[in-house]
Design a protein around this motif. Structure first.
Motif, PDB file in Angstrom:
ATOM      1  N   SER A 655       2.881 -11.149   9.335  1.00 30.77           N
ATOM      2  CA  SER A 655       3.279 -10.651   8.023  1.00 30.77           C
ATOM      3  C   SER A 655       2.011 -10.271   7.275  1.00 30.77           C
ATOM      4  CB  SER A 655       4.082 -11.707   7.261  1.00 30.77           C
ATOM      5  OG  SER A 655       3.247 -12.783   6.883  1.00 30.77           O
ATOM      6  N   THR A 656       2.163  -9.950   6.006  1.00 32.13           N
ATOM      7  CA  THR A 656       1.002  -9.502   5.241  1.00 32.13           C
ATOM      8  C   THR A 656      -0.087 -10.554   5.182  1.00 32.13           C
ATOM      9  OG1 THR A 656       2.446  -8.127   3.876  1.00 32.13           O
ATOM     10  CG2 THR A 656       0.247  -8.583   3.022  1.00 32.13           C
ATOM     11  N   PHE A 657       0.301 -11.817   4.992  1.00 35.72           N
ATOM     12  CA  PHE A 657      -0.682 -12.859   4.732  1.00 35.72           C
ATOM     13  C   PHE A 657      -0.786 -13.896   5.848  1.00 35.72           C
ATOM     14  CE2 PHE A 657       1.142 -11.531   0.625  1.00 35.72           C
ATOM     15  CZ  PHE A 657       0.010 -10.958   0.061  1.00 35.72           C
ATOM     16  N   ASP A 658       0.111 -13.862   6.813  1.00 39.36           N
ATOM     17  CA  ASP A 658       0.167 -14.919   7.809  1.00 39.36           C
ATOM     18  C   ASP A 658       0.316 -14.332   9.207  1.00 39.36           C
ATOM     19  OD1 ASP A 658       0.947 -17.510   5.942  1.00 39.36           O
ATOM     20  OD2 ASP A 658       1.938 -15.678   5.270  1.00 39.36           O
ATOM     21  N   LEU A 659      -0.383 -14.949  10.149  1.00 46.92           N
ATOM     22  CA  LEU A 659      -0.155 -14.694  11.557  1.00 46.92           C
ATOM     23  C   LEU A 659       0.301 -16.009  12.176  1.00 46.92           C
ATOM     24  CD1 LEU A 659      -0.355 -12.910  14.105  1.00 46.92           C
ATOM     25  CD2 LEU A 659      -2.704 -13.731  14.363  1.00 46.92           C
ATOM     26  N   ASN A 660       1.541 -16.051  12.659  1.00 46.67           N
ATOM     27  CA  ASN A 660       2.126 -17.273  13.201  1.00 46.67           C
ATOM     28  C   ASN A 660       2.331 -17.103  14.697  1.00 46.67           C
ATOM     29  OD1 ASN A 660       3.109 -18.910  10.566  1.00 46.67           O
ATOM     30  ND2 ASN A 660       3.321 -16.701  10.244  1.00 46.67           N
ATOM     31  N   ILE A 661       1.995 -18.149  15.460  1.00 50.39           N
ATOM     32  CA  ILE A 661       2.012 -18.069  16.920  1.00 50.39           C
ATOM     33  C   ILE A 661       2.958 -19.138  17.466  1.00 50.39           C
ATOM     34  CG2 ILE A 661       0.614 -18.102  19.019  1.00 50.39           C
ATOM     35  CD1 ILE A 661      -1.794 -17.344  17.292  1.00 50.39           C
ATOM     36  N   TYR A 662       3.739 -18.769  18.485  1.00 53.16           N
ATOM     37  CA  TYR A 662       4.747 -19.633  19.067  1.00 53.16           C
ATOM     38  C   TYR A 662       4.550 -19.681  20.579  1.00 53.16           C
ATOM     39  CZ  TYR A 662       6.989 -18.827  14.546  1.00 53.16           C
ATOM     40  OH  TYR A 662       7.251 -18.748  13.206  1.00 53.16           O
ATOM     41  N   ARG A 663       4.737 -20.851  21.142  1.00 46.54           N
ATOM     42  CA  ARG A 663       4.685 -21.021  22.588  1.00 46.54           C
ATOM     43  C   ARG A 663       6.096 -21.275  23.129  1.00 46.54           C
ATOM     44  NH1 ARG A 663       4.989 -26.453  24.210  1.00 46.54           N
ATOM     45  NH2 ARG A 663       4.829 -27.955  22.492  1.00 46.54           N
ATOM     46  N   ASP A 719     -13.627 -12.335   1.589  1.00 44.94           N
ATOM     47  CA  ASP A 719     -12.891 -11.073   1.535  1.00 44.94           C
ATOM     48  C   ASP A 719     -12.002 -10.905   2.769  1.00 44.94           C
ATOM     49  OD1 ASP A 719     -12.074  -8.516   0.808  1.00 44.94           O
ATOM     50  OD2 ASP A 719     -13.716  -7.608   1.950  1.00 44.94           O
ATOM     51  N   LEU A 720     -10.831 -11.487   2.709  1.00 43.98           N
ATOM     52  CA  LEU A 720      -9.840 -11.312   3.761  1.00 43.98           C
ATOM     53  C   LEU A 720      -8.472 -11.417   3.102  1.00 43.98           C
ATOM     54  CD1 LEU A 720      -9.398 -10.897   6.800  1.00 43.98           C
ATOM     55  CD2 LEU A 720      -9.252 -13.381   7.019  1.00 43.98           C
ATOM     56  N   SER A 721      -8.003 -10.298   2.570  1.00 48.28           N
ATOM     57  CA  SER A 721      -6.806 -10.327   1.733  1.00 48.28           C
ATOM     58  C   SER A 721      -5.517 -10.325   2.520  1.00 48.28           C
ATOM     59  CB  SER A 721      -6.817  -9.129   0.778  1.00 48.28           C
ATOM     60  OG  SER A 721      -6.873  -7.917   1.519  1.00 48.28           O
ATOM     61  N   SER A 722      -5.546  -9.909   3.793  1.00 46.56           N
ATOM     62  CA  SER A 722      -4.325  -9.887   4.582  1.00 46.56           C
ATOM     63  C   SER A 722      -4.690  -9.827   6.057  1.00 46.56           C
ATOM     64  CB  SER A 722      -3.450  -8.680   4.210  1.00 46.56           C
ATOM     65  OG  SER A 722      -3.956  -7.501   4.799  1.00 46.56           O
ATOM     66  N   VAL A 723      -3.661  -9.942   6.898  1.00 47.21           N
ATOM     67  CA  VAL A 723      -3.863  -9.812   8.341  1.00 47.21           C
ATOM     68  C   VAL A 723      -2.960  -8.715   8.901  1.00 47.21           C
ATOM     69  CG1 VAL A 723      -4.700 -12.135   8.769  1.00 47.21           C
ATOM     70  CG2 VAL A 723      -2.241 -11.731   8.696  1.00 47.21           C
ATOM     71  N   ASN A 724      -2.685  -7.723   8.080  1.00 48.59           N
ATOM     72  CA  ASN A 724      -1.826  -6.631   8.510  1.00 48.59           C
ATOM     73  C   ASN A 724      -2.348  -5.927   9.752  1.00 48.59           C
ATOM     74  OD1 ASN A 724       0.577  -6.342   7.197  1.00 48.59           O
ATOM     75  ND2 ASN A 724      -0.245  -5.179   5.488  1.00 48.59           N
ATOM     76  N   GLY A 725      -3.658  -5.778   9.837  1.00 43.82           N
ATOM     77  CA  GLY A 725      -4.235  -5.018  10.940  1.00 43.82           C
ATOM     78  C   GLY A 725      -4.697  -5.870  12.094  1.00 43.82           C
ATOM     79  N   SER A 726      -4.135  -7.060  12.272  1.00 44.97           N
ATOM     80  CA  SER A 726      -4.622  -7.971  13.312  1.00 44.97           C
ATOM     81  C   SER A 726      -4.176  -7.532  14.700  1.00 44.97           C
ATOM     82  CB  SER A 726      -4.133  -9.385  13.032  1.00 44.97           C
ATOM     83  OG  SER A 726      -2.719  -9.443  13.098  1.00 44.97           O
ATOM     84  N   TYR A 727      -4.925  -7.990  15.694  1.00 42.04           N
ATOM     85  CA  TYR A 727      -4.631  -7.677  17.090  1.00 42.04           C
ATOM     86  C   TYR A 727      -5.158  -8.815  17.944  1.00 42.04           C
ATOM     87  CZ  TYR A 727      -4.401  -5.100  21.504  1.00 42.04           C
ATOM     88  OH  TYR A 727      -4.115  -4.681  22.781  1.00 42.04           O
ATOM     89  N   ILE A 728      -4.339  -9.317  18.873  1.00 40.96           N
ATOM     90  CA  ILE A 728      -4.771 -10.359  19.800  1.00 40.96           C
ATOM     91  C   ILE A 728      -4.882  -9.726  21.187  1.00 40.96           C
ATOM     92  CG2 ILE A 728      -4.187 -12.559  20.867  1.00 40.96           C
ATOM     93  CD1 ILE A 728      -2.748 -13.339  18.338  1.00 40.96           C
TER      94      ILE A 728
END
Length: 947
Positions: A655-663, A719-728
């Motif tokens: 999401s905009t502010f969170d990256l949640n990971i599930y196994r 300075d890290l306002s969101s994680v919209n552009g994240s990639y694993i």
């Protein structure tokens, strides 16, 4: 948007080439008439010039603006789907291309028009439509162009309109205009050229050339073959509005088995659906604001009564009202009444402003409705005021109120005509426990008939068949309970020994989360018809599970099921609008959405036939802090990625502010996705997040799926306002682009503990407010051309290939900047590739994207998302009608994929950062999946024969 069609330079009909004179009669099949309720004066006309293929059309009358037309129309009839194109080369009136359902002045129509040319060649382009016979015109303005090309595509009941200032119809870059939908449109329509003078009393003249009409084609320009399909919805196939709704929050079932539904938070412009025998048989046209959480009628009642929320904007501000609307059941049209709140496509008896005058405060909704046709009364739960309102079914006026005991609020309602009792689901506002109360027709509570269920039960809906009260329990049991009602007894009795409880939570099955008969997940509604067939609507979470005072009925895709006792008669499925189903990188026969596991059979080739839902990955009762239950609280719209790290399968929710990971652990949890890590940039307290301002990272080292204080690390403010552009990437490394500093941040991953199963544990390099140690700035050309614009970063999306250390970045540069009106509506105008990212970061190539940055229409034609697979990058445009394919090696655009008839009639926007996913199968076939934010499905392209 570039669409290539063959033979546009060829005459439409062979008769064109046989014309011998400069001004001749119209080509075979063409007719010219004046359309007007009264005769146009002066009369219009049309001629054709064979030497240059131009139509000259003269018309009086007025431009389409009211409920009927006065214009000249030069037309042909056409049956089926088509593409109509013409260029407007001269115009001193109001002219363009038009499609009409009939030649009557008040007919439904689609019109793309130009205004009188200025400076000899320039005109604004507008799209106009009349969606109902004798209805008012809908008008949308577009860009100002030179000698504009105009295009209308028909796909079923949908019209897609475009314009361009290109030089030929085969090479133009088409700019989209708003699409329109006309349900039940005649197969054969009138297609052609229209001119009016807007009532000036004189003729206006327009000249059109390069006129063509052809059968609709996708026009995809990539080598090989593209077939088109979808995942997650029972229906699509170009039949807009036949799709199952995103979710169902209110349901009434007529004795004949017709299901009428209501929905909160429906992105599809249809808050109310009608279903029967496993298919969509109707819908109520449009809505303003939102739908609602309840709906009712009676077998002998001509009306439907619907809970509704509406949004009305005025000069004094935006107001959010709630109340009850009324529709004719037979025609599904509004049934007006005196004093109704005036809103488009509906009418409502307002209960007042929602508490706090906002959209998300759930107590403002009408959570229950029931009909007592004998007393001509509709009962409505006015939840926030702790009352049941009595509404006259004819006048829609309030005739009385019953006030509940202090500290209780009413929710679901059910009228028992045999015993003349109103059954009411009530909630204790202090501890949120629920009971079911009974009131007689005078409003007197019948204490002897109170139904007290288990303390953790969550009754959410009721339905009655003779003396059997069906109760949907969204508590841990996740089932439908049956109570026998009979006044011979002092109280209703729960009779599991006489009438068996129906269903269980899908997480109680083996395997946990399995999809199957009477395996329920997130109950919203129950209904029953005159033959005792039972109908159940679920959405993966049910209403307001976390009891935080806000509605959460969005869920994760609706199911509507019909059972004849223990036998499943039919099931319909929908999908949440922000879902993008991903193929599992380690198993191409498996795919995952935000909360659903699908099996994929690639041997099936019929559109929409490849998938089958096999698992629900949500289990609130075991993992109550699962972020997927709380996204609506945070007004975050999550999208997902399916990844493999060192071969182990993980689901990520971004999401905009969170990256949640599930196994996943099939031995202990079956299909359920287990929360195991998150990367949180949110400040303060929100939902289940209670950290300090700045970045925090959680890893579930205890492997219980529940966050413990010692498992979260905090890294302070930077300075890290969101994680919209994240990639694993495949090594598990998290790459983040965000903020106004042009920086790509790298967070290494370690799988812990040392034994299986493992969870990703991310570490953060040392940070201060001014130093970003070990976080390299993005190299040239980005950092040489920094263009800050209202806080928008330049690097917005990325794809990283860990095996080759190649970085692909989507964003803006000085040469390809972020300018108005494109600003804040797109992720970039250029893709840049760097080789050897782990060492020297060598610039390899840049690929400017074919985006025109002029005209207000461009706010809906931005680039939104990017994905990579095999030898290609796939760049997705916001409006959904173009997927650009770029060579990873050279940066060359090899072509575009466009939707065809299988999905074009029902295709929404792609408006989330991970709104596209790509995967290459073992046989070389590429699978590209897209978010469809309107029609409740994931679009799927199957590309074979790629070079």
């Amino acid at each position: 948007m570039k669409i290539r069609f063959t033979a546009y330079a060829i005459a439409l009909w062979l008769a064109f080439g046989n014309a011998a004179t400069a001004f001749a009669q119209l080509p075979a099949g063409w007719t010219d008439i004046d359309i007007s309720g009264t005769a146009c004066s002066p009369a219009g006309s049309a001629t054709y010039t064979s030497t240059n293929g131009a139509f000259t059309v003269n018309g009086g009358g007025r431009i389409l603006s009211g409920t009927s037309d006065k214009l000249n129309f030069c037309y042909q009839t056409y049956t089926g789907d088509f593409t109509l194109i013409a260029r407007n080369t001269s115009n001193d009136g109001y002219s363009g291309i038009m499609v009409r359902e009939s030649l009557a002045p008040e007919a439904r129509e689609q019109f793309v028009c130009t205004f009188p040319f200025t400076s000899g060649s320039m005109s604004p382009v507008w799209a106009k439509a009349r969606l109902t016979v004798s209805g008012s015109a809908i008008i949308n303005s577009g860009p100002t162009l030179v000698y504009p090309y105009l295009m209308i595509q028909r796909a079923g009941d949908c019209f897609y309109s475009f314009c361009s200032s290109g030089t030929s119809s085969d090479t133009v870059d088409w700019l989209p205009l708003p699409k329109q939908y006309m349900p039940g449109l005649a197969s054969t329509v009138y297609v052609g050229l229209s001119v009016s003078s807007s009532g000036t009393g004189a003729l206006a003249t327009a000249v059109f050339d390069d006129v063509s009409i052809q059968p609709l084609s996708s026009g995809s320009t990539v080598p090989g073959t593209v077939s088109q399909s979808w995942i997650g919805n029972t229906f699509a196939n170009g039949d807009a509005y036949k799709e199952m709704q995103n979710t169902v929050t209110g349901m009434y079932v007529d004795p004949d088995g017709t299901c009428y539904t209501n929905t909160l938070g429906q992105e599809l412009a249809r808050a109310w659906g009608v279903y029967k025998s496993g298919t969509t048989v109707g819908y109520l046209p449009g809505f303003v604001g939102y739908g609602g959480a309840a709906i009712t009628s009676a077998s002998n009642c001509p009306y439907l009564y619907l809970a509704q929320e509406v949004v009305i904007s005025a000069t004094t501000g935006t107001n959010y009202y709630y109340g009850v609307s009324r529709f004719n059941k037979s025609t599904l049209t509004p049934a007006p009444f005196q004093g109704s709140l005036s809103i488009s496509n509906s009418n409502m008896m307002s209960f007042g402003l929602k508490p706090g005058n906002n959209t998300l405060n759930c107590p403002g909704n009408v959570w229950g409705l029931a009909c007592n046709s004998t007393a001509n009364t509709v009962y409505a739960s006015d939840t926030i005021n702790g009352q049941i309102r009595l509404i006259d079914m004819t006048t829609m006026s309030t005739t009385g109120t019953w006030t509940l005991t202090s500290g209780y609020q009413p929710y679901g309602l059910c009228w028992d005509p045999t015993d003349s009792l109103l059954w009411v689901i009530v909630e204790n506002t202090a501890d949120h426990t629920r009971e079911i109360w009974a009131y007689n027709s005078s409003g007197v509570k019948q204490d002897a008939f109170t139904i007290t269920m288990a303390a953790n039960a969550k009754p959410v809906s009721m339905a009655l068949y003779i003396n059997r009260l069906y109760i949907a329990d969204n508590g841990p049991d996740q089932n439908v309970k049956v109570y026998m009602l009979n006044k011979l007894y002092t109280a209703p009795y729960y009779a599991p020994y006489f009438w068996i409880t129906y269903g269980s939570g899908s997480f109680s099955a083996n395997p946990h989360g399995a999809v199957g008969t009477w395996l329920l997940n997130g109950l919203n509604c129950v209904g029953v018809d005159g033959s005792n067939n039972i109908y159940v609507a679920c959405n993966g979470r049910g209403p307001d599970l976390n009891e935080d005072g806000k509605f959460h009925n969005y869920g994760y895709g609706g199911t509507l099921e019909c059972y004849n006792d223990r036998t499943l008669s039919w099931r319909m499925q929908g999908l949440q609008w922000f879902d993008v189903v991903n193929i599992d990188p380690g198993d191409e026969t498996s795919a995952y959405g935000n909360a659903t596991h699908y099996s994929m059979n690639w041997a099936n080739t019929a559109p929409g036939s490849e998938w089958a839902a096999v698992g629900n990955t949500l289990n609130f009762w075991k993992y109550p802090n699962d972020f997927r239950y709380y996204w609506a609280t945070n007004t975050n719209f999550p999208t997902m990625q399916m990844i493999r790290i060192q071969g182990q399968k993980f689901l990520t929710i971004n999401s905009t502010f969170d990256l949640n990971i599930y196994r996943f652990d099939t031995s202990s949890d079956g299909e359920v996705a287990i929360p195991c890590a998150d990367f949180n940039t949110r400040s303060g307290t929100s939902g289940i997040r209670t950290g300090t301002y700045g970045l925090s990272i959680w890893a579930d080292t205890s492997l219980n799926g529940l966050e413990e204080t010692v498992e979260r690390s905090y890294f302070g403010n930077f300075d890290l306002s969101s994680v919209n552009g994240s990639y694993i990437d495949s090594d598990g490394t998290l790459w983040v682009v965000s903020g106004t500093t042009i920086v790509i941040r790298q967070y290494p991953c370690t799988l812990v503990p040392s034994w299986a199963p493992k969870v990703p544990h991310y570490t953060c390099p040392p940070l201060t407010s001014t130093t970003l140690a070990n976080l390299p700035a993005t190299p040239a050309p980005y950092n040489d051309h920094i263009q800050y614009f209202s806080g928008s970063g330049e690097c917005n999306r990325l794809v990283y290939d860990a095996s080759t250390q190649t970085m692909y970045v989507l964003g803006f540069s000085k040469t390809f900047p972020n300018i108005s009106p494109f600003k804040d509506h797109g992720a970039g105008t250029v893709v840049i590739c760097y080789k050897n990212w782990g060492t020297t970061k060598d610039f390899a190539w840049e690929c400017p994207l074919p985006v025109t940055l002029t005209g207000s229409v461009q706010t809906t034609f931005a680039v939104e998302a990017m994905a990579g697979a095999g030898k290609y990058l796939f760049v997705q445009f916001l409006q959904g009608e173009q997927t650009l394919v770029i060579s990873k090696e050279t940066g060359d655009i090899i072509g575009s994929i466009f939707p065809d008839r299988a999905i074009l009639g029902s295709l929404g926007w792609v408006d989330f950062s991970h709104g596209i996913s790509a995967f290459q199968r073992a046989n070389g076939e590429y699978i590209i999946t897209l978010e469809d934010d309107v029609y409740g499905k994931t679009v799927m392209y199957r590309w074979t024969g790629a070079p």
